[in-house]
Design a protein around this motif. Sequence first.
Motif, PDB file in Angstrom:
ATOM      1  N   PHE A 130       0.815  -1.210   0.000  1.00  0.00           N
ATOM      2  CA  PHE A 130       0.000   0.000   0.000  1.00  0.00           C
ATOM      3  C   PHE A 130       0.854   1.268   0.000  1.00  0.00           C
ATOM      4  O   PHE A 130       0.403   2.315  -0.473  1.00  0.00           O
ATOM      5  N   SER A 131       2.083   1.191   0.501  1.00  0.00           N
ATOM      6  CA  SER A 131       2.982   2.346   0.396  1.00  0.00           C
ATOM      7  C   SER A 131       3.354   2.611  -1.054  1.00  0.00           C
ATOM      8  O   SER A 131       3.493   3.766  -1.470  1.00  0.00           O
ATOM      9  N   ILE A 132       3.522   1.543  -1.830  1.00  0.00           N
ATOM     10  CA  ILE A 132       3.797   1.704  -3.267  1.00  0.00           C
ATOM     11  C   ILE A 132       2.601   2.340  -3.962  1.00  0.00           C
ATOM     12  O   ILE A 132       2.739   3.260  -4.774  1.00  0.00           O
ATOM     13  N   ILE A 133       1.398   1.867  -3.634  1.00  0.00           N
ATOM     14  CA  ILE A 133       0.187   2.427  -4.236  1.00  0.00           C
ATOM     15  C   ILE A 133      -0.002   3.882  -3.826  1.00  0.00           C
ATOM     16  O   ILE A 133      -0.445   4.726  -4.623  1.00  0.00           O
ATOM     17  N   ALA A 134       0.364   4.209  -2.583  1.00  0.00           N
ATOM     18  CA  ALA A 134       0.160   5.566  -2.079  1.00  0.00           C
ATOM     19  C   ALA A 134       0.967   6.599  -2.851  1.00  0.00           C
ATOM     20  O   ALA A 134       0.546   7.753  -2.976  1.00  0.00           O
ATOM     21  N   VAL A 135       2.126   6.206  -3.386  1.00  0.00           N
ATOM     22  CA  VAL A 135       2.942   7.136  -4.178  1.00  0.00           C
ATOM     23  C   VAL A 135       2.129   7.665  -5.361  1.00  0.00           C
ATOM     24  O   VAL A 135       2.189   8.856  -5.704  1.00  0.00           O
ATOM     25  N   TYR A 136       1.341   6.800  -5.983  1.00  0.00           N
ATOM     26  CA  TYR A 136       0.505   7.203  -7.119  1.00  0.00           C
ATOM     27  C   TYR A 136      -0.744   7.946  -6.651  1.00  0.00           C
ATOM     28  O   TYR A 136      -1.095   8.994  -7.199  1.00  0.00           O
ATOM     29  N   VAL A 137      -1.405   7.428  -5.617  1.00  0.00           N
ATOM     30  CA  VAL A 137      -2.685   7.993  -5.192  1.00  0.00           C
ATOM     31  C   VAL A 137      -2.508   9.411  -4.641  1.00  0.00           C
ATOM     32  O   VAL A 137      -3.315  10.305  -4.927  1.00  0.00           O
ATOM     33  N   ILE A 138      -1.446   9.638  -3.870  1.00  0.00           N
ATOM     34  CA  ILE A 138      -1.236  10.953  -3.268  1.00  0.00           C
ATOM     35  C   ILE A 138      -1.039  12.012  -4.338  1.00  0.00           C
ATOM     36  O   ILE A 138      -1.423  13.179  -4.152  1.00  0.00           O
ATOM     37  N   ASN A 139      -0.460  11.637  -5.478  1.00  0.00           N
ATOM     38  CA  ASN A 139      -0.277  12.593  -6.571  1.00  0.00           C
ATOM     39  C   ASN A 139      -1.575  12.885  -7.316  1.00  0.00           C
ATOM     40  O   ASN A 139      -1.652  13.867  -8.056  1.00  0.00           O
ATOM     41  N   LYS A 140      -2.592  12.037  -7.139  1.00  0.00           N
ATOM     42  CA  LYS A 140      -3.841  12.197  -7.880  1.00  0.00           C
ATOM     43  C   LYS A 140      -4.967  12.787  -7.036  1.00  0.00           C
ATOM     44  O   LYS A 140      -5.852  13.462  -7.565  1.00  0.00           O
ATOM     45  N   VAL A 141      -4.958  12.539  -5.737  1.00  0.00           N
ATOM     46  CA  VAL A 141      -6.052  12.963  -4.856  1.00  0.00           C
ATOM     47  C   VAL A 141      -5.613  14.204  -4.087  1.00  0.00           C
ATOM     48  O   VAL A 141      -4.452  14.327  -3.691  1.00  0.00           O
ATOM     49  N   ARG A 142      -6.533  15.121  -3.869  1.00  0.00           N
ATOM     50  CA  ARG A 142      -6.223  16.347  -3.142  1.00  0.00           C
ATOM     51  C   ARG A 142      -5.850  16.046  -1.692  1.00  0.00           C
ATOM     52  O   ARG A 142      -6.355  15.120  -1.080  1.00  0.00           O
ATOM     53  N   ARG A 143      -4.956  16.885  -1.161  1.00  0.00           N
ATOM     54  CA  ARG A 143      -4.359  16.621   0.142  1.00  0.00           C
ATOM     55  C   ARG A 143      -5.409  16.554   1.262  1.00  0.00           C
ATOM     56  O   ARG A 143      -5.398  15.641   2.082  1.00  0.00           O
ATOM     57  N   ARG A 144      -6.305  17.538   1.327  1.00  0.00           N
ATOM     58  CA  ARG A 144      -7.279  17.567   2.413  1.00  0.00           C
ATOM     59  C   ARG A 144      -8.214  16.358   2.342  1.00  0.00           C
ATOM     60  O   ARG A 144      -8.516  15.730   3.362  1.00  0.00           O
ATOM     61  N   ILE A 145      -8.675  16.029   1.147  1.00  0.00           N
ATOM     62  CA  ILE A 145      -9.559  14.868   0.999  1.00  0.00           C
ATOM     63  C   ILE A 145      -8.843  13.605   1.450  1.00  0.00           C
ATOM     64  O   ILE A 145      -9.397  12.779   2.192  1.00  0.00           O
ATOM     65  N   MET A 146      -7.589  13.464   1.043  1.00  0.00           N
ATOM     66  CA  MET A 146      -6.823  12.272   1.390  1.00  0.00           C
ATOM     67  C   MET A 146      -6.579  12.204   2.895  1.00  0.00           C
ATOM     68  O   MET A 146      -6.789  11.161   3.532  1.00  0.00           O
ATOM     69  N   LEU A 147      -6.153  13.319   3.490  1.00  0.00           N
ATOM     70  CA  LEU A 147      -5.814  13.327   4.910  1.00  0.00           C
ATOM     71  C   LEU A 147      -7.019  13.017   5.780  1.00  0.00           C
ATOM     72  O   LEU A 147      -6.954  12.154   6.671  1.00  0.00           O
TER      73      LEU A 147
END
Length: 513
Positions: free
Chosen positions: A308-325
């Motif tokens: 999931f850390s590998i997947i997070a590298v991609y997802v964090i670049n695509k999803v807005r910070r506040r929504i993700m956090l």
Amino acid sequence: MSEKRNRFSPFLRQCLVTAAVSSSVIGCGCAFGFPGILLPQLGHPDSTLQVSADQASWLASVSSIPMICGNFMVPALMTRGGRKVALYVVTLTMMLGWCTIILAHGYELLLLGRILQGLSFGMFMPLRSIFIGECTSPRYRGGFLSTSTLAQTFGLLFVHLIGSLISYQMTALCSISFAVISLILAIISPESPSWLATRGQYDRCRKNFIWYRGEEEIPELEKMIQSVKLLKTKQSTEQNKFKEIMAVATKREFYKPIFLMFALYILMTCSGGLIMGAYSVTILQLLLGPSINAHLWMVALDFQRLIFSIIAVYVINKVRRRIMLFSVGVLCASSQLAMGAYVFARTKGYLSFDSLWIPGILINLQMFSVSMGMQPLPFVIAGEVFPLQYRGLGGSIGLIAQCGSVFIVLKAFPSLIALAGLHGTFTAYAGVIVACLAVAWVLLPETSGRTLQQIEEHFRGAPLPDLEADVRESAPLNGVDKRGSKTSQTLMPSCNGTERVNLEETEAIGTVK
């Protein structure tokens, strides 16, 4: 000569320095996860070295105290000796810590080894991002910087897997190999061009810059050298340093990000990833039952975190910070509350059944939230919210909260378990997470898709522009302008009108300062 120079592409050369840094990060991950296999072996009845519960908590938490010292020691070392010298000191200190643990025949030497490991990681926290950031191209920089989280997760998995099969002394001997690899790669890698520029060694700076980045980015090199010369001229005219520091401390764009990062670092510490690394066997046996194979579950959860850390590298670049956090934050707090409620109900006899899959799903949800956002997002946001001119100072101050909260959480965990049980401990952590999310809700702007200058102006009090319009305006920052040409520049306001500034190099120079 030209054929020899072109034998390896700039990308592969940048991979070299990233590998040197990442190898040390793996070693740091091993050091963080080491108590997870050390404490169960020391607690075994056949162990030749017995420790009390209080001594065990010190072995798990003491490394966070010298982290603070190392964090403030390394800036002077990086400035005077260079990035490579600082990396040498970091790796040698880590190797000394591992050797002390291997040769330890008593509690005191084990404690000393953990202190040396904490000092090494504290020095490494600011160094790793600076060294990689100064040697890599803008188009690859984000990907290379994200390898630190992956490397640390891999180190955690490695030490838990190996430590489940062999003794902690042999595990330490295997873990020291990553520091040795890092030292060898650091010797091969050239010095940071940015540091050479700050020392006035412009010929070596040009040579190393071209070695790392190729000749296509020479205009960026010249702008960096010009920026360093201007910075030196400005520093030579400054007189009263105390007044300058006080003026900086009262700026909204300086202290508001510090308060924000205090909350995010505390949130990260209480999310569960830290205590699972140090007390995983204890937690899993209390949550799932004493009959389960705790070491197998520990390694399986580490594998899940790595994926999931590998997947997070991609997802964090695509999803807005506040929504993700806030999404992963609510999920993490909810899973901890649910685990606490389950353990409480089982302990009090309110459940007519004892299920393994209910807490199994909940602990997997918690680790999912940790890997997807609770662990990487604070470091991503820290690279965005501090003003460029004071990023090094602000980052070091913010890390005080991380080091302090790490010590408190690891040291107090056994006492919390004894006083409130696992259900009370999880409930307390969930409450802290909710409080930190409330602080982030007030202070954190949406940083995704916005320039660093706009974020800095927001903390000064200016409203943020429309996100969609900002994305269109900042398109050149992603590497391609409307004419299809590569660029890493942006327009920033100045006292004389609008000035074209190289954003990546401004960040690097601000960090050096």
